[in-house]
Design a protein around this motif. Structure first.
Motif, short mmCIF file in Angstrom:
data_model
loop_
_atom_site.label_atom_id
_atom_site.label_comp_id
_atom_site.label_asym_id
_atom_site.label_seq_id
_atom_site.Cartn_x
_atom_site.Cartn_y
_atom_site.Cartn_z
N ILE A 71 0.12 8.69 -21.55
CA ILE A 71 -0.52 7.96 -22.21
C ILE A 71 -0.77 6.47 -21.46
N ARG A 72 -2.18 5.92 -20.98
CA ARG A 72 -2.20 4.84 -20.40
C ARG A 72 -1.58 3.71 -21.03
N GLN A 73 -1.23 2.54 -20.74
CA GLN A 73 -0.64 1.61 -21.37
C GLN A 73 -1.48 0.24 -21.15
N SER B 163 -4.85 -3.15 -2.12
CA SER B 163 -6.20 -2.44 -1.93
C SER B 163 -6.14 -1.11 -2.16
N ASP B 164 -5.45 -0.55 -3.63
CA ASP B 164 -5.35 0.72 -3.91
C ASP B 164 -6.06 0.83 -5.11
N CYS B 165 -7.57 0.87 -4.95
CA CYS B 165 -8.36 1.09 -5.85
C CYS B 165 -9.87 0.98 -5.48
N GLY B 166 -10.73 0.96 -6.47
CA GLY B 166 -11.96 1.10 -5.84
C GLY B 166 -13.04 -0.02 -6.70
N LEU C 269 -11.49 10.02 -5.93
CA LEU C 269 -9.92 9.81 -6.03
C LEU C 269 -9.10 10.79 -6.84
N HIS C 270 -8.30 11.54 -6.35
CA HIS C 270 -7.36 12.42 -7.09
C HIS C 270 -8.41 13.65 -7.32
N SER C 271 -9.65 13.74 -6.94
CA SER C 271 -10.23 15.01 -7.17
C SER C 271 -10.94 15.69 -5.85
N ARG D 277 -11.59 -4.60 -13.98
CA ARG D 277 -10.37 -4.08 -14.20
C ARG D 277 -10.26 -2.60 -14.03
N GLU D 278 -8.79 -1.77 -13.83
CA GLU D 278 -8.69 -0.50 -13.16
C GLU D 278 -8.08 0.07 -14.49
N GLY D 279 -8.57 1.42 -14.77
CA GLY D 279 -8.14 2.33 -15.72
C GLY D 279 -7.04 2.97 -15.49
N GLY D 280 -6.82 3.29 -13.99
CA GLY D 280 -5.73 3.91 -13.44
C GLY D 280 -4.40 3.02 -13.34
N THR D 281 -3.37 3.52 -12.69
CA THR D 281 -1.89 2.91 -12.73
C THR D 281 -1.78 2.50 -11.11
N ILE D 282 -1.30 1.30 -10.92
CA ILE D 282 -0.43 1.19 -9.70
C ILE D 282 0.86 0.77 -10.22
N PRO D 283 1.80 1.59 -10.26
CA PRO D 283 3.11 1.36 -11.20
C PRO D 283 3.70 -0.12 -10.54
N MET E 271 5.62 7.15 -2.38
CA MET E 271 5.96 7.84 -3.63
C MET E 271 4.95 7.24 -4.96
N GLU E 272 4.02 6.45 -4.50
CA GLU E 272 3.10 5.87 -5.59
C GLU E 272 2.50 6.64 -6.40
N GLU E 273 2.00 8.10 -5.88
CA GLU E 273 1.40 8.95 -6.74
C GLU E 273 2.29 9.68 -7.78
N GLY F 181 1.04 -1.25 -0.07
CA GLY F 181 -0.05 0.06 -0.04
C GLY F 181 0.82 1.16 0.12
N HIS F 182 0.09 2.50 -0.10
CA HIS F 182 0.91 3.77 0.03
C HIS F 182 0.34 4.79 0.74
N VAL F 183 0.90 5.69 1.41
CA VAL F 183 0.46 6.55 2.30
C VAL F 183 0.76 8.02 1.67
N SER G 84 -9.50 7.44 0.85
CA SER G 84 -9.78 6.35 0.10
C SER G 84 -8.24 5.89 -0.47
N ASP G 85 -7.47 6.89 -1.02
CA ASP G 85 -6.40 6.55 -2.03
C ASP G 85 -5.16 7.05 -1.12
N ASN G 86 -4.71 6.24 -0.18
CA ASN G 86 -4.92 5.00 0.09
C ASN G 86 -4.66 4.47 1.51
C1 LIG Z 1 -7.15 4.15 -8.91
C2 LIG Z 1 -5.86 4.33 -9.09
C3 LIG Z 1 -5.27 3.09 -9.42
C4 LIG Z 1 -5.08 4.52 -7.64
C5 LIG Z 1 -3.75 4.74 -7.59
N1 LIG Z 1 -3.44 4.94 -6.23
C6 LIG Z 1 -3.34 6.14 -8.29
O1 LIG Z 1 -3.37 6.86 -8.00
N2 LIG Z 1 -2.62 5.91 -9.52
C7 LIG Z 1 -2.02 6.95 -10.16
C8 LIG Z 1 -2.62 7.09 -11.47
O2 LIG Z 1 -2.57 8.13 -11.98
O3 LIG Z 1 -3.50 6.20 -11.95
#
Ligand SMILES: CC(C)C[C@H](N)C(=O)NCC(=O)O
Length: 533
Positions: free
Chosen positions: A397-399, A266-269, A499-501, A468-474, A237-239, A170-172, A203-205
């Protein structure tokens, strides 16, 4: 109520410290089950099992399984009650964590991030874990300054070689947040309204990380044996792309990670009100396009990346994308997702894709271009005509499978330089990719996913959606590639957590039931046959 009357014994008596005996000559997997049964029963003396003395027949074997699940149900109710009774403490713990402005993107907040990591280490130490704060070095900033990265906190609870070992990641760190951006409440002062806990990082995270800690702590407080060994890897440093974490995982591959069987994130919704299990995330290639000189044409560059209908125009990008299979199409069809609800949730009257399957596919398994901002351009109110000497455009660009960030970097750079050269500009262009995270996709046939589904069913009495999740957990793909172990994502965040908003929140319900979900998952996990790890 049960009374122990049966006799279960293993050939390997020293591994079986319970007063149950049975000579049992079946294969290793059955032996393992019998052993596991004995472990489960160690603290429980009100169990009946009837089985043949000479041979473990099928009926007896099923009795064992039944007893195992009875014991687990027994423990679960006790643990769930403990969670309910301690929820105010959990909310207070979240309040303390949300109050720390651990924004990893703002170098001025770095001391707060270090403080946050210390709080994580302290909590795990208080719980009696074997804790280490791992120095992962420094980060080089765009102006070449060097800045210490927040330490990664690792912890271990239990090291029984006969149990599975689960690693919780997880990340803080959090995204930036300002009241003036449109928050209804102070983003760093956790505020409860209508059952929701509002705050940046709720929520994140931060809540999910705390929920995992509360789950382990509940076993300890009730003097119950953890059904699996649990390790934690918590980063800061996840973000901003998990800087330094990949190197740390590689360095500790044969030490900390050597006995890890599974990784849970558990870093998604959830996607809707139905609980979900996540089996894929998109990766991300994040670019800086810097134009230096007296004339700025950066927005023009952006405009050449994608068509108004959402088609990526950089040659060689779309060609790499794995086609949508019939199986995938069918899976998406079965998922609970209402397109109209989604429109109203994000506040739009129309979308680029209107069918459920199209929309989900474009959120999860096709690449997208996102424009993130311009640095250096005039952005204050007023009508100045100032000409900046340098402007930096930021986009990503999402991969998705089968894109390769190294190829994407080359193609994007070639494309932008080609477009730029046609302008015959006196300026100079520099393109750099600062994050290159690969997508992650799991094998949902793995028993880990059965354990996840059973845990959801136990807590929420419904089957989860597999999403699936459109965001990224690197780091998810790195974990999979480096450790070779299976990963599952068990989200507890709601579909509308923001999240992020502005006004990010987690509901009290999701936080508390999510903690129970983790307890149920630990139990289910312990029942996976060790031979299939
Ligand atoms: C919903 C995402 C996967 C949550 C993740 N913590 C996040 O913020 N990732 C960065 C991103 O830009 O997707």
């Amino acid at each position: 109520m049960f009374t122990p009357t049966g006799h279960v014994w293993t050939e390997d008596a020293h591994r079986n410290p319970v007063p149950l005996k049975h000579s049992y000559k079946h294969g290793a997997r059955d032996l393992e089950k019998a052993y596991k049964f004995s472990t489960v029963c160690r603290d429980v003396d009100n169990i009946t099992i009837g089985c043949s003395k000479d041979k473990m027949n099928i009926g007896a074997f099923h009795s064992i399984l039944l007893v195992i699940s009875t014991v687990h149900a027994f423990q679960y109710n006790q643990l769930a009650q403990y969670i309910d009774e301690h929820q105010e403490e959990y909310v207070e713990a979240l309040r303390d964590w949300v109050a720390v402005e651990s924004d990893s993107s703002n170098v001025l907040r770095r001391p707060e991030l270090h403080r946050m990591m210390e709080m994580v280490a302290q909590k795990l130490q208080q719980m009696g874990g074997t804790v280490e704060s791992v120095d992962i070095g420094e980060q080089e900033l765009p102006d070449k300054q060097r800045l210490a990265l927040p330490k990664v906190v690792t912890a271990q609870f239990g090291s029984d070689p006969n149990k599975h070992t689960l690693c919780v990641y997880g990340h803080v760190d959090v995204q930036p947040a300002k009241l003036e951006d449109g928050w209804a409440t102070d983003p760093f002062n956790l505020t409860e309204m209508s059952g929701n806990l509002y705050g940046r990082g709720a929520s994140d995270n931060k809540a999910p990380v705390l929920a995992w800690m509360h789950a382990v702590e509940a076993y300890q407080k009730l003097s119950l044996e953890l059904p699996v060994n649990v390790k934690f890897v918590i980063e800061g440093m996840e973000e901003t792309g998990s800087n330094g974490l990949e190197a740390m995982i590689l360095a500790q591959k044969d030490t900390f990670f050597s006995d890890v069987d599974y990784i849970v994130v558990s870093d998604c919704g959830w996607l809707s009100r139905r609980p979900a299990i996540t089996y894929g995330t998109r990766g991300n290639c994040y670019f800086l396009a810097e134009v230096r000189g007296p004339k700025d044409i950066t927005p023009y560059l952006w405009d050449t990346l994608i068509s108004p209908s959402g088609k990526i125009l950089v040659p060689g990008i779309r060609e790499a994308v794995a086609p949508l299979s019939d199986d995938e199409w069918r899976m998406y069809q079965d998922i609970e997702f209402d397109v109209d609800d989604y429109k109203s949730k994000i506040g739009v009257s129309k979308l680029m894709y209107n069918s459920k399957v199209d929309l989900l596919a474009h959120k999860w398994r096709y690449p997208t271009v996102s424009i993130h901002g311009i640095e250096g351009a005039f952005s204050d109110p007023g009508t100045k005509t100032v000409i900046p000497s340098k402007v930096c455009a930021k986009f990503s660009i999402r991969q998705v499978p089968n894109m390769d960030p190294a190829v994407v970097e080359k193609k994007v750079s070639e494309h932008l330089h080609s477009v730029f050269s046609k302008r015959h500009s006196p300026n100079t262009l520099t393109v750099s990719m600062v994050i290159g995270a690969k997508p992650w996709l799991a094998d949902i046939q793995h028993p880990l996913y059965e354990a996840g589904k059973a845990a959801v069913k136990r807590v929420f009495s419904v089957d989860p959606d597999l999403i699936r999740e459109g965001g990224t957990i690197p780091i998810s793909r790195t974990f999979q590639d480096v450790t070779g172990k299976s990963i599952i994502m068990m989200p507890i965040g709601g579909f509308d957590d923001g999240l992020h908003s502005q006004n990010e929140k987690i509901s009290r319900y999701n936080y508390i039931e999510g903690t129970k979900l983790f307890i149920a998952f630990l139990n289910e996990l312990s029942q996976i046959e060790r031979a299939v790890v």
